[in-house]
Design an enzyme around this catalytic site. Sequence first.
Site, PDB file in Angstrom:
ATOM      1  N   LYS A  28       0.859  -1.190   0.000  1.00 42.90           N
ATOM      2  CA  LYS A  28       0.000   0.000   0.000  1.00 42.90           C
ATOM      3  C   LYS A  28       0.892   1.235   0.000  1.00 42.90           C
ATOM      4  CE  LYS A  28      -3.542   2.611   2.383  1.00 42.90           C
ATOM      5  NZ  LYS A  28      -4.600   2.633   3.395  1.00 42.90           N
ATOM      6  N   ARG A  58     -10.788  10.227   1.452  1.00 39.99           N
ATOM      7  CA  ARG A  58     -10.674  10.955   2.723  1.00 39.99           C
ATOM      8  C   ARG A  58     -11.770  12.006   2.828  1.00 39.99           C
ATOM      9  NH1 ARG A  58      -4.036  11.308   2.538  1.00 39.99           N
ATOM     10  NH2 ARG A  58      -3.701   9.051   2.683  1.00 39.99           N
ATOM     11  N   LYS A  78       1.215  10.345   5.421  1.00 38.83           N
ATOM     12  CA  LYS A  78       1.269   8.944   5.851  1.00 38.83           C
ATOM     13  C   LYS A  78       2.536   8.241   5.360  1.00 38.83           C
ATOM     14  CE  LYS A  78      -3.743   8.470   6.451  1.00 38.83           C
ATOM     15  NZ  LYS A  78      -4.911   7.569   6.310  1.00 38.83           N
ATOM     16  N   GLU A  88       7.121  -6.720   1.631  1.00 42.63           N
ATOM     17  CA  GLU A  88       5.936  -6.524   2.477  1.00 42.63           C
ATOM     18  C   GLU A  88       4.960  -7.687   2.301  1.00 42.63           C
ATOM     19  OE1 GLU A  88       4.878  -4.510   4.720  1.00 42.63           O
ATOM     20  OE2 GLU A  88       5.988  -2.631   4.591  1.00 42.63           O
ATOM     21  N   LYS A 105      -2.203  -1.633  -3.753  1.00 41.11           N
ATOM     22  CA  LYS A 105      -3.043  -0.439  -3.727  1.00 41.11           C
ATOM     23  C   LYS A 105      -2.182   0.804  -3.790  1.00 41.11           C
ATOM     24  CE  LYS A 105      -5.976   2.036  -0.552  1.00 41.11           C
ATOM     25  NZ  LYS A 105      -6.512   2.128   0.779  1.00 41.11           N
ATOM     26  N   SER A 128     -10.088   5.568  -4.865  1.00 47.47           N
ATOM     27  CA  SER A 128     -11.023   6.671  -5.123  1.00 47.47           C
ATOM     28  C   SER A 128     -10.520   7.645  -6.190  1.00 47.47           C
ATOM     29  CB  SER A 128     -11.304   7.412  -3.815  1.00 47.47           C
ATOM     30  OG  SER A 128     -10.100   7.861  -3.217  1.00 47.47           O
ATOM     31  N   TYR A 150     -14.843   1.003  -7.101  1.00 49.40           N
ATOM     32  CA  TYR A 150     -16.103   1.730  -6.966  1.00 49.40           C
ATOM     33  C   TYR A 150     -16.970   1.549  -8.212  1.00 49.40           C
ATOM     34  CZ  TYR A 150     -13.451   3.496  -3.092  1.00 49.40           C
ATOM     35  OH  TYR A 150     -12.697   3.555  -1.945  1.00 49.40           O
TER      36      TYR A 150
HETATM   37  C1  PBG Z   1      -7.663   3.772   5.508  1.00 47.34           C
HETATM   38  C2  PBG Z   1      -7.877   3.557   4.063  1.00 47.34           C
HETATM   39  C3  PBG Z   1      -7.649   4.462   3.012  1.00 47.34           C
HETATM   40  C4  PBG Z   1      -8.111   3.846   1.861  1.00 47.34           C
HETATM   41  C5  PBG Z   1      -8.565   2.591   2.221  1.00 47.34           C
HETATM   42  N1  PBG Z   1      -8.399   2.426   3.574  1.00 47.34           N
HETATM   43  C6  PBG Z   1      -7.147   5.844   3.031  1.00 47.34           C
HETATM   44  C7  PBG Z   1      -5.784   6.095   3.476  1.00 47.34           C
HETATM   45  O1  PBG Z   1      -4.972   5.198   3.668  1.00 47.34           O
HETATM   46  O2  PBG Z   1      -5.509   7.282   3.678  1.00 47.34           O
HETATM   47  C8  PBG Z   1      -8.128   4.493   0.502  1.00 47.34           C
HETATM   48  C9  PBG Z   1      -9.180   3.988  -0.441  1.00 47.34           C
HETATM   49  C10 PBG Z   1      -9.449   4.859  -1.613  1.00 47.34           C
HETATM   50  O3  PBG Z   1      -8.810   5.920  -1.848  1.00 47.34           O
HETATM   51  O4  PBG Z   1     -10.339   4.481  -2.376  1.00 47.34           O
HETATM   52  N2  PBG Z   1      -6.436   3.471   6.009  1.00 47.34           N
END
Ligand code: PBG
Length: 333
Positions: free
Chosen positions: A199, A209, A221, A237, A252, A278, A317
């Site tokens: 990720k 968010r 992050k 990982e 991801k 997203s 989505y």
């Molecule tokens: C929470 C999480 C996130 C997403 C999935 N779980 C946001 C992030 O890590 O800031 C993102 C999913 C998306 O953008 O569709 N940890």
Amino acid sequence: MAFPNNRKRINRASRNVRNLVAETILHPHDFIAPLFIESGANIKSEIPSMPGYFRYSLDFVLDEIQELVDVGIQSVLLFTKESDDKKDNTGEHASDPSGLMQQSIRAIKAQFPQLVVMTDIALDPYSIYGHDGIVDIEKGEIINDATISALVKMALSHVKSGADWVAPSDMMDGRIGAIREAFNTNGFKDKGILAYSAKYASALYGPFRDALDSAPGFGDKKSYQMDPRNRKEGIDEANLDEAEGADMLMVKPGSYYLDLVSDLSKSSNLPIAVYQVSGEYAMIKAASEKGWLNENEIMKESLIAFKRAGAKVILTYFAKEICKHLINNYPNS
Ligand code: PBG
């Protein structure tokens, strides 16, 4: 005149021949539909940066799930939007048995017992700082091991409420092993773990968010999510998550990280999942709304790319939209 001996176009000559030789086929069973739930009733509110995607109150999300099931989707991933009074630094509310997530899991499993219900595990919806873990305020750091204990409690409360799988998205070191161990010793050894393994710290999470009101209040992050410049680290990982007891490994975001999808599909024999996040959805929607791209075509192409790269499972989505498209366009799809 010399003729080419090898005419690759023969295999592309007609729709039916193309369908016969196609290596990559999308099917409704491939998809996990993410769902955003908020408290209250009679709510279906569109997320401004995700046109055509909604947050639902629990009563309405049940109707939405019926629509998903009707087009062949068999699994969902739940997220909740929490109000400010449910947020603190330690994610206390994340493991509240009467929390919105726990109530939602119970209601959804009661109405759809066969549905594979997965839940996101990370503290951000419950964090006053919008971080996935507990913050050391003085140092401005995210504390790994204390966060793991909170995540374990959260995961246990989800499976106690009836969740079938948990999907830790926090990127703390060692959380998969800790959750697996807690499941084994608390009577939940049959529950699945979908690890967000590779990720990346991506700009593509912005619309998500917005949807959950979970943007980091300070900093970013990057001390826990991966650096987009690294490829081998993603394999590392994923290897760790597999060794710690994950049942499925996720990459991801999706489109910009197909190299990782391909790598993991070779380095692991676990099913590989990919999350079209997203921002990927938002880009496709925005360009399509402007008439610059054909939405159906680009949606399909983006999803096929994931499977061609080696993913078996796709979180998107577009889950409902692609399944409707596949059904309506059979056998042309
Ligand atoms: C929470 C999480 C996130 C997403 C999935 N779980 C946001 C992030 O890590 O800031 C993102 C999913 C998306 O953008 O569709 N940890």
